[in-house]
Design a protein around this motif. Structure first.
Motif, short mmCIF file in Angstrom:
data_model
loop_
_atom_site.label_atom_id
_atom_site.label_comp_id
_atom_site.label_asym_id
_atom_site.label_seq_id
_atom_site.Cartn_x
_atom_site.Cartn_y
_atom_site.Cartn_z
N THR A 633 0.82 -1.22 0.00
CA THR A 633 0.00 0.00 0.00
C THR A 633 0.85 1.26 0.00
N PHE A 634 2.13 1.12 0.36
CA PHE A 634 3.04 2.27 0.36
C PHE A 634 3.66 2.50 -1.03
N GLY A 635 3.37 1.61 -1.98
CA GLY A 635 3.93 1.76 -3.31
C GLY A 635 4.84 0.60 -3.67
N GLU A 636 5.57 0.76 -4.75
CA GLU A 636 6.49 -0.27 -5.23
C GLU A 636 7.87 0.34 -5.39
N ASP A 637 8.86 -0.27 -4.74
CA ASP A 637 10.21 0.28 -4.77
C ASP A 637 11.18 -0.77 -4.25
N SER A 638 12.45 -0.37 -4.10
CA SER A 638 13.48 -1.26 -3.57
C SER A 638 14.51 -0.43 -2.82
N SER A 639 15.31 -1.12 -2.01
CA SER A 639 16.34 -0.45 -1.23
C SER A 639 17.48 -1.43 -1.00
N LYS A 640 18.70 -0.89 -0.87
CA LYS A 640 19.87 -1.74 -0.67
C LYS A 640 20.74 -1.17 0.43
N LEU A 641 21.15 -2.06 1.33
CA LEU A 641 22.10 -1.71 2.39
C LEU A 641 23.37 -2.49 2.09
N ASP A 642 24.47 -1.79 1.92
CA ASP A 642 25.75 -2.43 1.55
C ASP A 642 26.83 -1.84 2.44
N THR A 643 27.44 -2.66 3.29
CA THR A 643 28.42 -2.13 4.22
C THR A 643 29.49 -3.17 4.53
N PHE A 644 30.67 -2.69 4.93
CA PHE A 644 31.75 -3.56 5.40
C PHE A 644 32.06 -3.19 6.85
N GLU A 645 32.14 -4.20 7.70
CA GLU A 645 32.40 -3.97 9.12
C GLU A 645 33.72 -4.63 9.52
N PHE A 646 34.58 -3.84 10.17
CA PHE A 646 35.86 -4.33 10.70
C PHE A 646 35.70 -4.44 12.21
N LEU A 647 35.86 -5.67 12.77
CA LEU A 647 35.46 -5.94 14.14
C LEU A 647 36.60 -6.57 14.93
N PRO A 648 37.30 -5.79 15.75
CA PRO A 648 38.34 -6.35 16.63
C PRO A 648 37.74 -6.80 17.97
N SER A 649 38.40 -7.74 18.63
CA SER A 649 37.99 -8.17 19.96
C SER A 649 39.22 -8.58 20.77
#
Length: 947
Positions: A633-649
């Motif tokens: 009902t909100f319409g027709e569309d698309s979205s993309k999330l693209d990320t790189f995460e560097f995670l030290p511990s």
């Protein structure tokens, strides 16, 4: 004092007898666990009552043995008994015997003693693992689950410090951080969610019969997925290594609220089994649905369960072993709630915009099938296949009486809404796991999984009926004044989610030490997770026409209206949001879906600088892609999330002495938005509140810090104290959108949030005795366990940030708030009594209590205070008695106090931080009750027969 007295007594006795007697000492190792020390194994001189048990390090000593030649017997639950003949003991001398033990291979089968209990079920063994671990992981085994009467994984994890459960679901809060901050795995491989609204699978679907142990790791290490803020909950499925066994178990019980109603009602369609489904009919616009609108009376709401469990293992050749284990179970449960369910209050007068008295009848089922096959070769190669099938269902008949809208529908009361909902979730998990010791220095571990989830809501039915005249709320009812077509509807939903996951790691061990172990371990590895989601939903709305011609309606005979007024009478129309039968494509469902890919590489280093200090450090890189498209009902569309995460511990463990540890851990992690949180689809899961996703939602970044001191007075006792802190950038929250509908959505609501807390845990034996009988010792023990956590959280709220970064508008009442789901105080406690009456006969009884203080449910908005869940206490009693080697009986009484479950909107405090100057004033006539009910006490009687 008890410890000092014991040591003094031992020294004194040794001085008197050392010259005339000898000793037997040695070390027991576990071939099933790469020759780790084997604690708590029994060592007995055959034909006598003289014996001992091995300690945390697998070491044992039998002192004061008269000179002679003996047979020494070594045994452990689920492992092969080893008898060493011709052991010579000489006066004034020590005889050393080091023994490796395993579940099979290397000894005659006739010497094997078989039980159904495995090493990793044991509370003491898991406590040993906790002592040895470098990270801050707490585990609960099957033994403790049984003792505390825990029936599922959701209840199990609430026994851990700082964890509470969301009322009415299996979702948990860890240190005040809810569903989106946690991750759930099975045998180290990720699990999909069984609910479009949640990131994690409902832990309540995992019954205790399939659980060997549950590990809760509150600190992050680089070998795990980085979508982590609260805890990684890893469920270890049951395995079996002993001889054949078969158990049959059945229980019967009831809920006091459900049993207390005069008549229990459900709805047409679903059956007892929970495997129901219903498709959209061929011509839905002609009202060809075949299920009734009316509720149906059912029999006495008795809860029951039935399960079969068995396993066996076989020695193949000289050095190989095949193990098989399986569980099949079915359970059902009836519950009933009645109380108050209101909408958000108006700022001006403090009155809720909608106000209902409600009742809910609920019938749920859980069907579980789990099997695994393990094959071990030469103690160096182990391959396992796990299959898990879960089918869970919930059938609800909900009824609401009162004001629908204080300014429109039934403004003076008299409105009626009923909703009949059946929801079914089926989960299939296939796992193949491998462990290989390629050499003394190199280990390789791998695993792969294919997971499939289907979630169905077939033919949800809702009716809304209003008074014929608003000024006569107790008068006749009809559909005439219903303002929205969606108030009367039939709804069909289907979610399909498929996931492939893979783990691969290789460990190189270096710097061999004097104990034939290694001080250094370097591990490199890869994790992959590839998920596809496909969601579609169709809702058929009934729009009522010609209000002056609408007849009166009996709310208990809705079918009668449609029988007497067919579609051809012109009193109503059926259509979807796309239109009616004349509109092309009107039957096309609303959809959203997409794919998520995570590829990660990591390296970890474990290094023991000296006997006291050990380091565990890691680096991880994750490439995350999440693509989503929608047609709603909100319409027709698309979205993309693209990320790189560097995670030290980084984790450090310092052994102050053999009984005390000091630990420190720090890490960087992230929180990934879920598909539902980014999908613009209107979810109407609650009568009084709708929600939809926000495609502009972005990751949060988490910085985690922990410091903990631990003391292990004995092999079954622990005392620990810890402090922790978290700093969250760009936190995600659920909030009330500024709009005419006041729907909920999701956004990065501020720049930062913080959490600081302290945790205290204690598990002690108040007393323990051993009573000597003819050929054995009988144990008696009273133990006390408890934990308490205090948490202080704060986040900065910025309405302008939401407006600038999304297409949504926010009007936060305050510029600061606690974290959603965070209780200031959480307390767990239990006291258990265990007594062996004779061989194969014992008694176990536990009283367990839990308390959490009030916690934030939703942020205060548009002049209202925060929406808060009030805290309460639960009290459970669980008891079981082993009657003989075949029969066991158990009783449980849970939620004995039956407290009031309550949610309120508080008075507003502070300033109104809003970009909407039209928002009037603050709520001052509160707190206003939004929800209140009691869920009753659950009583059950269980009988188990073992073949």
């Amino acid at each position: 004092m008890r410890l000092i007295y014991f040591i003094a007594l031992c020294l004194f006795s040794f001085q008197l007898s050392a010259q005339d007697t000898g000793s037997i000492i040695g070390k027991l190792t576990d071939k099933e666990m790469n020759d780790d020390p084997l604690p708590f194994a029994n060592v007995v001189i055959k034909g006598t009552t003289t014996g001992t048990t091995s300690d945390f390090d697998g070491l044992y000593e039998i002192a004061g043995v008269e000179p002679g030649t003996y047979v020494v017997s070594y045994s452990y639950l689920g492992y092969e008994t080893v008898d060493i003949p011709d052991v010579i003991v000489e006066a004034g001398k020590v005889t050393t015997i080091n023994v490796p033990m395993s579940a099979g291979g290397g000894f005659e089968l006739s010497e094997v003693v078989v039980t159904t209990v495995s090493r990793k079920d044991s509370e003491m063994a898991l406590l040993l693992d906790q002592k040895k671990a470098i990270t801050l992981e707490t585990s609960i085994g099957a033994q403790e689950l049984a003792r505390k009467g825990v029936s599922d994984a959701a209840t199990a994890v609430t026994k851990v410090t700082g964890i509470s459960k969301e009322e009415g679901s299996g979702n948990v809060y860890v240190r005040g951080l809810g569903d989106r901050f946690n991750i759930t795995t099975l045998n180290g491989l990720p699990l999909p969610s069984n609910n479009t609204s949640k990131k994690n699978i409902d832990l309540g679907v995992f019954t205790s019969s399939i659980i060997e142990s549950i590990g809760i790791d509150k600190t992050y290490n680089a070998a795990n997925y980085g979508d982590f803020g609260g805890a990684n909950v890893n469920i270890v499925s049951r395995n079996y290594n002993g001889d054949g066994f078969f158990d049959v178990s059945a229980s019967v019980g009831g809920n006091t609220e459900a049993l207390g109603v005069d008549q229990f009602y459900l709805n047409d369609g679903p059956d007892f089994s929970g495997f129901y489904n219903s498709d959209i009919p061929n011509n839905p616009f002609s009202d060809t649905f075949d299920t009734s609108w009316n509720r149906e009376a059912v029999g006495t709401p008795v809860n029951s369960s039935f399960s079969l469990k068995g396993g066996d293992s076989y020695t193949i050749g000289d050095e190989s072993r095949l193990s098989i284990f399986g569980v099949a179970s079915f359970s059902n449960k009836h519950s009933y709630n009645e109380g108050i369910n209101n909408g958000q209050p108006n700022v001006g007068n403090g009155l809720p915009n909608s106000a209902f008295d409600f009742t809910t009848f609920d019938y749920s089922t859980a069907t579980t099938l789990m099997g695994n096959v393990g094959y071990r070769i030469n103690n160096a190669n182990n391959i396992k296949y796990n299959l898990l099938v879960l089918n869970n269902s919930s059938q609800k008949q909900q009824e609401f009486f009162g004001i629908l809208d204080r300014e429109d529908d039934a403004p003076e009361g008299g409105g009626f809404i009923q909703r009949a909902t059946f929801e079914r979730t089926t989960l299939y998990v296939h796992q193949l796991l491998g462990e290989h010791n390629l050499s003394e220095n190199i280990d390789v571990n791998w695993g792969g999984a294919y997971n499939y989830v289907k979630n169905l809501v077939p033919d949800r039915r809702q009716n809304t009926v209003l008074p014929v005249r608003n000024n006569n709320p107790d008068g006749p009812k009809s559909f005439a004044l219903v303002s929205a077509a969606s108030e009367n509807h039939r709804f069909f939903q289907e979610l399909d989610e498929q996931e492939i996951a893979a783990n691969l790691s290789a460990t190189y061990k270096f710097k061999e030490n004097e104990d034939e172990g290694f001080d250094g371990k370097l591990t490199v590895g890869y994790n992959g997770r590839f998920k596809s989601v496909d969601f579609d939903a169709t809702q058929f709305n009934y729009r009522f026409l010609r209000p002056n011609d609408q007849p009166e309606v009996d709310i208990r005979q809705i079918d009668q209206y449609f029988d007497q007024n067919p579609l051809s009478a012109g009193l109503y129309q059926i259509g979807t949001f796309r239109g009616g039968a004349s509109i092309p494509g009107s039957l096309n469902p609303q959809t959203f879906g997409g794919e998520q890919q995570i590829n990660a590489a990591f390296v970890t280093l474990e290094y023991k600088f000296n006997p006291k200090l050990t380091l565990f450090a890691g680096l991880r890189g994750e490439q995350i892609t999440q693509e989503i498209d929608w047609n709603t009902t909100f319409g027709e569309d698309s979205s993309k999330l693209d990320t790189f995460e560097f995670l030290p511990s980084l984790a450090l463990k310092y052994e102050l002495n053999e009984k005390q540890n000091l630990r420190f851990a720090t890490s960087k992690t992230y929180t990934l938005p879920q598909f539902k949180e980014r999908a613009p689809f209107l979810f109407q899961e609650d009568i009084t509140q709708d929600s939809y996703g926000n495609p502009d939602l972005q990751n949060s970044t988490n910085y985690n810090f922990d410091l903990r001191w631990e003391l292990f007075p004995t092999s079954s006792e622990i005392l620990s104290f810890g402090v922790f802190a978290k700093y969250i950038e760009n936190p995600i929250n659920t909030f009330l959108v500024v709009s005419a509908a006041n729907d909920l959505s999701y956004a990065n609501t501020g720049d930062s949030a913080t959490a600081f807390g302290v945790e205290l845990e204690a598990r002690v034996n108040l007393f323990e005795n051993e009573i000597e009988i003819a050929d054995d010792f009988l144990e008696e023990r009273l133990s006390l366990g408890g934990n308490i956590s205090y948490l202080n959280t704060n986040q900065k709220l910025q309405s302008e940030k939401v407006a600038n970064e999304t297409s949504l508008a926010a009007a936060f009442t305050n510029t600061e708030a606690p974290l959603q789901g965070a209780s200031d105080i959480i307390v767990n406690g239990d006291i258990s009594f265990y007594k062996e009456l004779k061989n194969n006969k014992d008694l176990n009884a536990t009283i367990a209590a839990n308390y959490f203080s009030e916690r934030l449910y939703a942020l205060g908005s548009t002049g209202r205070g925060h929406l808060m869940d009030k805290g309460f206490v639960t009290l459970d009693f669980i008891s079981s008695m082993q009657l003989n080697e075949h029969f066991k009986i158990g009783i449980s009484a849970k939620n004995l106090l039956n407290p009031l479950i309550e949610r309120v909107t508080e008075n507003a405090e502070g300033e109104l931080d809003t970009v909407n100057p039209a928002v009037p004033g603050f709520l001052e006539d509160g707190p206003v009750t939004d929800l209140s009910y009691k869920r009753g006490s659950d009583l059950s009687l269980t009988l188990t027969f073992s073949f």
